[in-house]
Design a protein around this motif. Structure first.
Motif, PDB file in Angstrom:
ATOM      1  N   GLN A  58       3.882  53.924  38.593  1.00 17.76           N
ATOM      2  CA  GLN A  58       4.507  54.331  37.335  1.00 17.76           C
ATOM      3  C   GLN A  58       3.427  54.668  36.311  1.00 17.76           C
ATOM      4  N   ASP A  59       3.302  55.957  36.049  1.00 17.50           N
ATOM      5  CA  ASP A  59       2.412  56.499  35.035  1.00 17.50           C
ATOM      6  C   ASP A  59       0.950  56.199  35.329  1.00 17.50           C
ATOM      7  N   SER A  66       6.223  55.577  32.470  1.00 14.92           N
ATOM      8  CA  SER A  66       6.808  55.707  33.793  1.00 14.92           C
ATOM      9  C   SER A  66       6.944  57.171  34.160  1.00 14.92           C
ATOM     10  N   TYR A  67       7.076  57.419  35.464  1.00 14.35           N
ATOM     11  CA  TYR A  67       7.365  58.762  35.939  1.00 14.35           C
ATOM     12  C   TYR A  67       8.862  59.013  35.800  1.00 14.35           C
ATOM     13  N   HIS A  69      12.250  61.717  36.450  1.00  9.44           N
ATOM     14  CA  HIS A  69      12.704  62.786  37.346  1.00  9.44           C
ATOM     15  C   HIS A  69      14.080  63.258  36.903  1.00  9.44           C
ATOM     16  N   VAL A 136       6.548  57.257  44.178  1.00  9.43           N
ATOM     17  CA  VAL A 136       5.273  57.915  43.902  1.00  9.43           C
ATOM     18  C   VAL A 136       4.122  57.024  44.383  1.00  9.43           C
ATOM     19  N   ALA A 170       2.814  64.451  44.097  1.00 12.35           N
ATOM     20  CA  ALA A 170       3.301  65.441  43.139  1.00 12.35           C
ATOM     21  C   ALA A 170       4.205  66.413  43.873  1.00 12.35           C
TER      22      ALA A 170
END
Length: 300
Positions: A58-59, A66-67, A69, A136, A170
């Motif tokens: 996360q990030d 955080s990521y 979506h 991720v 990614a």
């Protein structure tokens, strides 16, 4: 305020949210192996090999976060098939459909919308971005070499070299984003980092090897001098490329003064899936180096 509107909260808007049913705990596995040795000339040397594997990361920044979506996307294959028709403006079926206290979002106020908006899974909303998107991964490998010499005979020095490879998950293109198809890519950071720092006291004057017992005037002129040198060198960043048509190998027939052959690239037509790589191994930007020098004199 808050969720006082119940199921109508943010209806017609883009929403960012947490889904407690889809939260995954980030896991960070680290492995470290080091060896130390007392080398000749009073140098203390050490070598360290380090590996890091992060899952559900996360990030990647130091600031946390955080990521996210977007789970409310139109299938990009529709744009690749029907092209500009997906961007055509049509009558908005949500225009003034409900009162503001039931549909507070801006979608209610727009007489027309794009076809792509109506082809989303939840067309009554804009983007629906879920925080802390799981899955991720980040990888990091490095070898660090260092030699330290404490002050002795007027000289102290530190020599350090680090080789690192970093990669992170990614999306390569819009279709991968839609299908949540993550790929581990090189982060593009410099791989080689070399640094030297040294301070040397010239061996002249009181308390030093030569001319230790000269008079005060001579000592004031020749004694107490020293120099410090800092050298930094770092290899170049990996060059990243946007969406393009590629006809050939950009690492071949590179013109003078260029880092790659630009003639193999051309603009990607609209509504066309990107298929070219994000980067090409070996195409990196300029190396960077710096030298900081100083000369100094101390007085007793």
């Amino acid at each position: 305020v808050g969720n006082s509107l119940g199921r109508y909260t943010d209806l017609g808007n883009s929403v960012s949210f947490w889904d407690p049913n889809n939260l995954k705990t980030p896991i960070n596995d680290r492995f470290n192996f080091g060896i130390q040795h007392q080398a000749p000339f009073n140098f203390f040397t050490q070598a360290t090999f380090f590996m890091m594997f992060e899952h559900n990361a996360q990030d990647a920044s130091m600031w946390g976060g955080s990521y996210g979506h977007n789970v409310n996307q139109m299938d990009p294959n529709l744009a690749y098939t029907f092209k500009g028709l997906t961007d055509a403006q049509v009558a908005n079926p949500f225009y003034n459909l409900m009162p503001a206290n039931e549909m507070p979002g801006s979608l209610r106020l727009e007489p027309t919308v794009s076809v792509s908006q109506l082809l989303k899974p939840y067309p009554q909303y804009g983007n629906l971005t879920q925080y802390a998107w799981p899955g991720v991964s980040n990888h990091y490998y490095s070898i660090a070499l260092q030699a330290n010499r404490p002050m002795a005979n007027g000289l102290t020095a530190v020599i350090a070299f680090n080789y690192a490879r970093q990669s992170e998950d990614a999306f390569c293109n819009a279709l991968d984003n839609y299908n949540n198809n993550l790929t581990l890519f090189d982060r593009g950071q410099p791989r080689n980092d070399f640094r030297v720092g040294a301070t040397y006291e010239l061996p002249f004057g009181t308390g030093r090897q030569f001319a230790n017992h000269v008079n005060k005037l001579v000592d004031a002129i020749i004694g107490g001098w020293g120099t410090s040198q800092l050298v930094f060198w770092r290899s170049g960043d990996l060059m990243k490329f946007g969406a393009a048509q590629v006809n050939g190998d950009p690492t071949q027939n590179v013109p003078d003064g260029y880092y790659f052959n630009p003639s193999v690239f051309s603009s990607l037509p609209a509504y066309t899936l990107r298929t070219n790589p994000l980067y090409y191994e070996g195409i990196r930007g300029p190396n960077w180096w710096e030298l900081d020098s100083s000369f100094f004199k101390t007085f007793n």
